[in-house]
Structures are given as structure tokens and as C-alpha cells.
Design an enzyme around this catalytic site. Structure first.
Site, PDB file in Angstrom:
ATOM      1  N   ILE A  19       0.859  -1.183   0.000  1.00 31.74           N
ATOM      2  CA  ILE A  19       0.000   0.000   0.000  1.00 31.74           C
ATOM      3  C   ILE A  19       0.890   1.226   0.000  1.00 31.74           C
ATOM      4  CG2 ILE A  19      -1.795   1.258   1.224  1.00 31.74           C
ATOM      5  CD1 ILE A  19      -2.731  -1.363   2.424  1.00 31.74           C
ATOM      6  N   GLY A  20       0.968   1.882  -1.150  1.00 33.30           N
ATOM      7  CA  GLY A  20       1.796   3.065  -1.287  1.00 33.30           C
ATOM      8  C   GLY A  20       1.015   4.339  -1.036  1.00 33.30           C
ATOM      9  N   ARG A  23      -1.100   4.623  -4.620  1.00 36.44           N
ATOM     10  CA  ARG A  23      -1.829   3.497  -5.206  1.00 36.44           C
ATOM     11  C   ARG A  23      -1.586   2.222  -4.406  1.00 36.44           C
ATOM     12  NH1 ARG A  23      -2.335   2.994 -11.439  1.00 36.44           N
ATOM     13  NH2 ARG A  23      -4.484   2.823 -10.740  1.00 36.44           N
ATOM     14  N   LEU A  24      -2.369   1.199  -4.744  1.00 36.98           N
ATOM     15  CA  LEU A  24      -2.129  -0.145  -4.251  1.00 36.98           C
ATOM     16  C   LEU A  24      -1.311  -0.889  -5.303  1.00 36.98           C
ATOM     17  CD1 LEU A  24      -5.693  -1.166  -2.961  1.00 36.98           C
ATOM     18  CD2 LEU A  24      -3.839  -0.084  -1.671  1.00 36.98           C
ATOM     19  N   TYR A 110      16.194   2.053  12.061  1.00 42.26           N
ATOM     20  CA  TYR A 110      15.591   2.925  13.063  1.00 42.26           C
ATOM     21  C   TYR A 110      14.070   2.765  13.005  1.00 42.26           C
ATOM     22  CZ  TYR A 110      15.401   6.047   8.924  1.00 42.26           C
ATOM     23  OH  TYR A 110      15.209   6.576   7.676  1.00 42.26           O
ATOM     24  N   ASP A 116       8.396   0.281   3.085  1.00 36.54           N
ATOM     25  CA  ASP A 116       8.651   0.089   1.659  1.00 36.54           C
ATOM     26  C   ASP A 116      10.143   0.197   1.347  1.00 36.54           C
ATOM     27  OD1 ASP A 116       8.518   2.793   2.405  1.00 36.54           O
ATOM     28  OD2 ASP A 116       7.741   3.456   0.465  1.00 36.54           O
TER      29      ASP A 116
END
Length: 270
Positions: A19-20, A23-24, A110, A116
């Protein structure tokens, strides 16, 4: 009777979902081999309710070839997300495996490192070898590197190509809103119209920044591979080939880097 020592194929399919911000991003794996990948818009709560009723995920809003999800034996969904509100929509899916930083065997991460970035970095390193630098040209343009010991060296984040165009188009009174897909060649450096002036300012500045980060990385790790991914990855690789061809010899374009990372993580955790 002679025993068959070859590993039996299971043909077990599973879905990867990243999940960006915009968009997906989907991928279908069969026997841990990437079969296909596609993008869709973010889903709403009503979309998820419909999904629960029909047990399908459409490839696109107009697609006639959906992927069917069995209500009795739901396909495994391997999920990572940078959008918490979208993540919540998938929490009730019967067979979801959420990837967090705790699942990624990189050292020195961290707590606020983007999932992503971490997945793509691990996937690149396991595929092409460490040390590795990953350039993700999506909504944000990010640089993330790890050394030969699979330890995070660090990175940087700045607005990506489309975000810079959008910022100028929406936050000024006179400048037009440009679309990345309409740019097919490098603009003139010193432009004679507003559209090309915006293209020149944004594109050449980003190319110079990418060049600087690559050179700085190679000064630390001269033999390192460099992987570029994301929606604008091909765009930048092509323009870098024209702008600084000596650097592109080191670049590996891999549009599905995050999904390769998911596959490596999934295998390692099984």
C-alpha cells in the site's frame, strides 16, 4: 524404488500487496515465483465491503479478469503499508500476513524507517548482493543503502517528480500543472516557454541530485550495485542514460523490487 529427490512443485499462490502513498501495488506469486504485477487505486470501506461479499479483487476498475478469493480457503495476502488508514481496511481479511520492520533481517534499522524502503533494500541485497543502494522513484524519491554486513547505512527522502510538478501547479497562480507521462525526452536546459522551464528546473535538479548521491555512495562502496525502482524508475534510468551514461552502467532497473523483497522475507520466515 528410486526416490525422487527433486522438490515437488506445490503451485501454492499468494498475493503481495504494497500500500503506497498514491496506489495499491499488487503481485501474484505461484510457487514463490512472480507471475504478474499491477496497480489499482486505494480502496474505500465500501470497496472492502463489496470485496467481502464477492471474494474478488479486480485487476482494475474495468477489468473483466478478476482474481478470485476462495471464501473457504482464502489466498494468503502478504501485506506491507505506508498508509495506516488503508492498512486498517485489510485487518479483517481472513489470511493476511502483515510485514513489519521486525520481520526484515537488516541490522541497524531505526523505528520510523519506511517499510517500503526496508523491504526494497532487503530484496535488492538478497537478489543482487550487498552492499547495495536502492533508489525508489515513486511519490517520494528515496535513497536507501546497506553495507556488506546487511547493516543500514542510511538514506535520504525528497519530493518525487510528479509531486514537484503538482506542487508548482497547485500552489502558484500562473504555472500549469504538468503530467510526467507526457515527457518523452529531456527538455532544453535553458527553456523558452513556461512548460519546458518547469520541466528543465525539476528534471535537471533531480538528475543532478541522483548523480550526487550515486557518486557519494560509490566513494564509500566502489563495487556496490545500485538498483532503481518505483513508478518513475524507468523514466529516470532513461534520462540518466542521456545525461550521465557512465553512471547508468551501474544501475539495475527492477520495477518489482518490493515484491522480490516480500518473497525473500516470506521464504526466510517459513
Amino acid at each position: 524404488m528410486k526416490q525422487n529427490t527433486h522438490q515437488q512443485r506445490t503451485d501454492n499462490p499468494w498475493l503481495g500487496l504494497m500500500i503506497g502513498n498514491s496506489r495499491l501495488h499488487w503481485a501474484l506469486f505461484v510457487d514463490n515465483t512472480l507471475n504478474s504485477a499491477w496497480d489499482t487505486d486505494h480502496l474505500s470501506e465500501s470497496d472492502m465491503q463489496q470485496l467481502a461479499k464477492t471474494n474478488t479483487i479486480p485487476l482494475s476498475p474495468s477489468s473483466s479478469r478478476p482474481i478470485f478469493l476462495s471464501p473457504n480457503l482464502p489466498i494468503t495476502l502478504v501485506l506491507a503499508s505506508v498508509v495506516p488508514s488503508q492498512t486498517k481496511l485489510w485487518q479483517t481479511y481472513p489470511n493476511v500476513r502483515l510485514i513489519t520492520l521486525n520481520n526484515i533481517p537488516l541490522k541497524g534499522m531505526y523505528p520510523t524507517l519506511g517499510i517500503d524502503r526496508a523491504i526494497a533494500l532487503y530484496g535488492a541485497g538478497k537478489t543482487y548482493g550487498f552492499p547495495i543502494l536502492v533508489i525508489d522513484a515513486g511519490t517520494a524519491l528515496t535513497f536507501t543503502g546497506a553495507d556488506a554486513n546487511q547493516c543500514l547505512v542510511g538514506g535520504a527522502i525528497l519530493p518525487g517528480l510528479s509531486l514537484q510538478f503538482t506542487s508548482l501547479g497547485q500552489n502558484t497562480g500562473q504555472l500549469p500543472l504538468l503530467e510526467t507521462r507526457l515527457i518523452t525526452s529531456l527538455p532544453p536546459r535553458f527553456a523558452m516557454n513556461t512548460t519546458e522551464a518547469i520541466q528543465s528546473g525539476v528534471i535537471y535538479t533531480l538528475l543532478a541530485g541522483i548523480k550526487d548521491f550515486i557518486q557519494a555512495w560509490l566513494s564509500l562502496f566502489p563495487e556496490s550495485k545500485i538498483a532503481i525502482t518505483g513508478g518513475d524508475g524507468n523514466f529516470f534510468k532513461n534520462f540518466l542514460q542521456t545525461y550521465i551514461p557512465e553512471i547508468t552502467e551501474k544501475l539495475i532497473l527492477e520495477n518489482n523490487l518490493i515484491f522480490l523483497g516480500m518473497e525473500k522475507i516470506l521464504i526466510g520466515n517459513n
